[in-house]
Write an enzyme that holds these catalytic residues in place. Structure first.
Site, PDB file in Angstrom:
ATOM      1  N   GLU A 162       0.860  -1.179   0.000  1.00 29.20           N
ATOM      2  CA  GLU A 162       0.000   0.000   0.000  1.00 29.20           C
ATOM      3  C   GLU A 162       0.900   1.235   0.000  1.00 29.20           C
ATOM      4  OE1 GLU A 162      -2.209  -0.345   3.667  1.00 29.20           O
ATOM      5  OE2 GLU A 162      -1.969   1.769   4.112  1.00 29.20           O
TER       6      GLU A 162
ATOM      7  N   HIS B  44      -2.569  -6.149  10.819  1.00 28.14           N
ATOM      8  CA  HIS B  44      -3.427  -7.191  10.241  1.00 28.14           C
ATOM      9  C   HIS B  44      -3.285  -8.526  10.964  1.00 28.14           C
ATOM     10  CE1 HIS B  44      -3.087  -4.943   6.100  1.00 28.14           C
ATOM     11  NE2 HIS B  44      -3.776  -4.263   6.994  1.00 28.14           N
TER      12      HIS B  44
ATOM     13  N   ASN C 289      -5.131  -6.185   2.327  1.00 32.33           N
ATOM     14  CA  ASN C 289      -5.727  -5.706   3.586  1.00 32.33           C
ATOM     15  C   ASN C 289      -6.997  -6.511   3.848  1.00 32.33           C
ATOM     16  OD1 ASN C 289      -4.429  -3.779   1.766  1.00 32.33           O
ATOM     17  ND2 ASN C 289      -4.350  -2.508   3.566  1.00 32.33           N
TER      18      ASN C 289
HETATM   19  P1  FAE Z   1     -11.803  -6.181  15.236  1.00 32.53           P
HETATM   20  O1  FAE Z   1     -12.205  -5.196  14.213  1.00 32.53           O
HETATM   21  O2  FAE Z   1     -10.455  -6.054  15.866  1.00 32.53           O
HETATM   22  O3  FAE Z   1     -12.927  -6.143  16.374  1.00 32.53           O
HETATM   23  C1  FAE Z   1     -12.815  -6.842  17.584  1.00 32.53           C
HETATM   24  C2  FAE Z   1     -13.558  -6.072  18.655  1.00 32.53           C
HETATM   25  O4  FAE Z   1     -13.665  -6.882  19.819  1.00 32.53           O
HETATM   26  C3  FAE Z   1     -12.839  -4.786  19.095  1.00 32.53           C
HETATM   27  O5  FAE Z   1     -13.756  -3.719  19.071  1.00 32.53           O
HETATM   28  C4  FAE Z   1     -12.365  -5.099  20.518  1.00 32.53           C
HETATM   29  O6  FAE Z   1     -12.344  -3.969  21.371  1.00 32.53           O
HETATM   30  C5  FAE Z   1     -13.419  -6.106  20.977  1.00 32.53           C
HETATM   31  N1  FAE Z   1     -12.933  -7.014  22.025  1.00 32.53           N
HETATM   32  C6  FAE Z   1     -11.763  -7.675  22.063  1.00 32.53           C
HETATM   33  N2  FAE Z   1     -11.659  -8.427  23.190  1.00 32.53           N
HETATM   34  C7  FAE Z   1     -12.841  -8.237  23.868  1.00 32.53           C
HETATM   35  C8  FAE Z   1     -13.325  -8.711  25.115  1.00 32.53           C
HETATM   36  N3  FAE Z   1     -12.621  -9.554  25.877  1.00 32.53           N
HETATM   37  N4  FAE Z   1     -14.540  -8.286  25.528  1.00 32.53           N
HETATM   38  C9  FAE Z   1     -15.271  -7.422  24.768  1.00 32.53           C
HETATM   39  N5  FAE Z   1     -14.838  -6.928  23.588  1.00 32.53           N
HETATM   40  C10 FAE Z   1     -13.645  -7.337  23.138  1.00 32.53           C
HETATM   41  O7  FAE Z   1     -11.905  -7.661  14.696  1.00 32.53           O
HETATM   42  N6  FAE Z   1      -7.782  -3.575   7.113  1.00 32.53           N
HETATM   43  C11 FAE Z   1      -8.202  -3.350   5.847  1.00 32.53           C
HETATM   44  O8  FAE Z   1      -8.818  -4.224   5.229  1.00 32.53           O
HETATM   45  N7  FAE Z   1      -7.973  -2.141   5.246  1.00 32.53           N
HETATM   46  C12 FAE Z   1      -7.266  -1.144   5.857  1.00 32.53           C
HETATM   47  O9  FAE Z   1      -7.081  -0.069   5.287  1.00 32.53           O
HETATM   48  C13 FAE Z   1      -6.772  -1.388   7.169  1.00 32.53           C
HETATM   49  N8  FAE Z   1      -6.033  -0.454   7.816  1.00 32.53           N
HETATM   50  C14 FAE Z   1      -5.683  -0.660   9.128  1.00 32.53           C
HETATM   51  C15 FAE Z   1      -5.029   0.359   9.812  1.00 32.53           C
HETATM   52  C16 FAE Z   1      -4.780   0.215  11.173  1.00 32.53           C
HETATM   53  C17 FAE Z   1      -4.055   1.305  11.902  1.00 32.53           C
HETATM   54  C18 FAE Z   1      -5.199  -0.957  11.861  1.00 32.53           C
HETATM   55  C19 FAE Z   1      -4.967  -1.124  13.340  1.00 32.53           C
HETATM   56  C20 FAE Z   1      -5.838  -1.965  11.172  1.00 32.53           C
HETATM   57  C21 FAE Z   1      -6.080  -1.840   9.809  1.00 32.53           C
HETATM   58  N9  FAE Z   1      -6.749  -2.826   9.092  1.00 32.53           N
HETATM   59  C22 FAE Z   1      -7.115  -2.615   7.792  1.00 32.53           C
HETATM   60  C23 FAE Z   1      -7.097  -4.121   9.719  1.00 32.53           C
HETATM   61  C24 FAE Z   1      -8.583  -4.237  10.075  1.00 32.53           C
HETATM   62  O10 FAE Z   1      -9.013  -3.116  10.796  1.00 32.53           O
HETATM   63  C25 FAE Z   1      -8.778  -5.530  10.888  1.00 32.53           C
HETATM   64  O11 FAE Z   1      -8.360  -6.610  10.078  1.00 32.53           O
HETATM   65  C26 FAE Z   1     -10.223  -5.736  11.292  1.00 32.53           C
HETATM   66  O12 FAE Z   1     -10.681  -4.678  12.099  1.00 32.53           O
HETATM   67  C27 FAE Z   1     -10.391  -7.049  12.054  1.00 32.53           C
HETATM   68  O13 FAE Z   1     -11.776  -7.312  12.186  1.00 32.53           O
HETATM   69  P2  FAE Z   1     -12.318  -8.314  13.274  1.00 32.53           P
HETATM   70  O14 FAE Z   1     -13.793  -8.387  13.148  1.00 32.53           O
HETATM   71  O15 FAE Z   1     -11.538  -9.579  13.199  1.00 32.53           O
END
Ligand code: FAE
Length: 504
Positions: free
Chosen positions: A357, A442, A480
């Site tokens: 990217e 990721h 991503n």
């Molecule tokens: P996620 O979105 O992490 O959600 C999990 C949720 O569960 C969170 O809100 C936590 O606070 C909550 N949680 C965790 N433990 C507990 C608990 N014990 N009790 C209650 N709640 C809890 O999971 N991906 C892309 O495709 N494109 C991008 O441009 C991109 N840019 C990124 C930039 C940054 C800076 C970051 C950090 C990530 C980026 N990603 C990107 C990755 C993407 O956001 C990530 O793969 C997804 O958010 C993961 O989705 P999940 O549903 O697995």
């Protein structure tokens, strides 16, 4: 009787999709999230702080920001002291590997770059040989892109705006080196961005807002899937509730799951705990969160029948960050949008496929830097193990496990430097390094589809217990990942609702 028919732990992509579809099916559902609902302005009148002046809202209970970039021209200017607070971005630090995750209703969608990228079908088939790829690409990827409201940057912005000069420079240099580039869709509202460009709206993408939240423009999950889920009238949202423990009672006709939560206040856990019961429990706490909860539950005898695959097949999607120095006449711009729009595609490389990217570095002044987040086809995998002393599940990732990815990124950017007569920047990742492979945006895997679970996310060993998030993807997806997490979650929950929930 249980409190709810279904409980979902975590409100990121997997949790949001599950909540919407269960709500639409009329299933009484509780959506639990440990972070805040980011809907109220702070003292400055804004919900989120920007990356130039971070405060407590920036990070999850840290004394200072922990940015991926450590210094500039040798000065440790990046990390700033902040108040400890349930802020929006967390950096979970394990030995040799740190993982950035979003905290709040919407999970990673609150802090990420918004790039909605569909992987190559041939690589999807390689990662998921037992999933019907034709169905994924014909049905679930288009559905995910539609529901996430992804769109493509208009030419007027990419080709003409001063704020996308960094992307044009990066694209031209990639082409000079013989690489293919591709425009990547985004969930950012480009109509709004057009107004930012014309000076008609408050700047968000053009105002250094991203990793600590966007005050406008970004269509994060709280504005799409989760808003729609709550609109069904069947989904209850409770936030600032951290799930600490999962237990099951299998004595009756159906299993009863109990989740124990700690309430989180401005200073940390308040000491108030709660219990909620359900018949169907979905873990959507993300690759790290879901894996940690399940590894602990298995080790402490709460869910002893979870199989040995739980915690394994974890990977960092091959993330490596690197930066190049451009010639003084080739400026990347004091103005930089925080939303990436272009990727460099060398996935056909015979030994080291890379998708990179072209990332912005919005510092508010000209720095001549081209920044990249490279994703490699790394074969390296880590695993979560329970540490009884701390009571935590810890990621095991060896010091050499990022080397394959570092090598792949070096191959791509050596070629880029050679073609453009440029060099690396050694002053921004700390330790005189040109590449950083010790953190990831990721995290993927830990509860791999078809291994820890069946082919739809049902955990082996228990009835009505599921994983639906990035933990299902075994370590790498080549681009991503949130579009894939969303599309897979749509596929899985559709099947689960059809087969596991009695029709009302
Ligand atoms: P996620 O979105 O992490 O959600 C999990 C949720 O569960 C969170 O809100 C936590 O606070 C909550 N949680 C965790 N433990 C507990 C608990 N014990 N009790 C209650 N709640 C809890 O999971 N991906 C892309 O495709 N494109 C991008 O441009 C991109 N840019 C990124 C930039 C940054 C800076 C970051 C950090 C990530 C980026 N990603 C990107 C990755 C993407 O956001 C990530 O793969 C997804 O958010 C993961 O989705 P999940 O549903 O697995």
């Amino acid at each position: 009787m249980t409190d709810y028919t279904a409980i979902i732990i975590g409100s990121g992509y997997g949790g949001a999709v599950s909540a919407l579809r269960l709500g639409e099916a009329g299933v009484s559902t509780l959506l639990l999230e440990m972070g805040k609902l980011w809907d109220a302005p702070g003292k400055d009148g804004q919900v989120h702080c920007n990356m130039s002046s971070p405060d407590g809202r920036a990070m999850w209970f840290k004394d200072k920001t922990e940015a991926p970039l450590k210094s500039f021209l040798g000065l440790p200017v990046i990390d700033k002291a902040i108040d400890r607070y349930p802020g929006i971005l967390d950096r979970v630090n394990f030995p040799n590997m740190s993982v950035y995750v979003g905290r709040g209703v919407g999970g990673g969608s609150l802090v990420n770059g918004g790039m909605a990228v569909v992987p190559r079908e041939d690589y999807f088939r390689e990662v998921f040989p037992d999933v019907d790829a034709a169905e994924m690409f014909a049905k679930y990827y288009p559905l995910a892109l539609f529901r996430l409201q992804a769109s493509t940057i208009p030419d007027s912005l990419l080709e003409n705006s001063a704020w996308y000069r960094f992307a044009r420079v990066g694209r031209d240099q990639a082409k000079r080196a013989g690489f293919k580039t591709r425009i990547v869709p985004s969930v950012y509202d480009y109509d709004y961005m057009g107004k930012e460009d014309r000076g008609e709206a408050r700047k968000s993408a053009f105002g250094a807002e991203l990793m600590y939240g966007n005050n406008a423009g970004k269509r994060s999950l709280d504005k799409t899937y989760i808003a729609d889920a709550l609109g069904t009238g069947h989904v209850t949202l409770k936030f600032l509730q951290r799930v600490d423990e999962i237990t099951v009672d299998e004595a009756g006709a159906f299993p009863v799951y109990t989740v124990k939560t700690s309430e989180i206040g401005d200073k940390g856990p308040t000491g108030v705990t709660r219990k909620f019961t359900c018949r169907h429990l979905i873990l959507s706490a993300g690759s790290v969160g879901s894996s940690q909860l399940l590894v602990r539950a298995r080790a402490t005898g709460k869910l002893p029948l979870l199989n040995g695959e739980v915690g394994r097949h974890w990977g960092n999607n091959g993330n490596v960050m690197t930066a190049r120095a451009n010639h003084l006449w080739n400026t990347t711009g004091a103005k930089q949008s925080t939303i990436p729009a272009v990727g460099i595609d060398d996935w056909d490389h015979p030994t080291h496929p890379v998708f990179a990217e072209i990332a912005p570095l919005p510092m508010g002044f000209e720095h001549w830097i081209s920044l990249y987040l490279a994703l490699t086809k790394t074969p390296e995998r880590g695993a979560f193990e329970y540490d009884a002393a701390s009571g935590e599940s810890v990621l095991k990732w060896g010091p050499g496990q990022s080397q394959f990815s570092l090598d792949g990124a070096k191959i791509m950017f050596d070629r880029m430097n050679k073609a453009n007569l440029t060099s690396y920047r050694y002053d921004i990742f700390g330790g005189g390094r040109a590449f950083a492979g010790d953190f990831t945006y990721h995290p993927l895997g830990g509860c791999a589809l078809g291994k820890a679970t069946d082919l739809y996310g049902r955990l082996k060993g228990y009835r009505n217990l599921y994983v639906n998030d990035g933990a299902l993807i075994p370590g790498s997806i080549g681009v991503n990942p949130f579009t894939t997490i969303t599309a897979l979650a749509e596929r899985n929950i559709e099947r689960i609702i059809r087969e596991d929930f009695p029709t009302p």
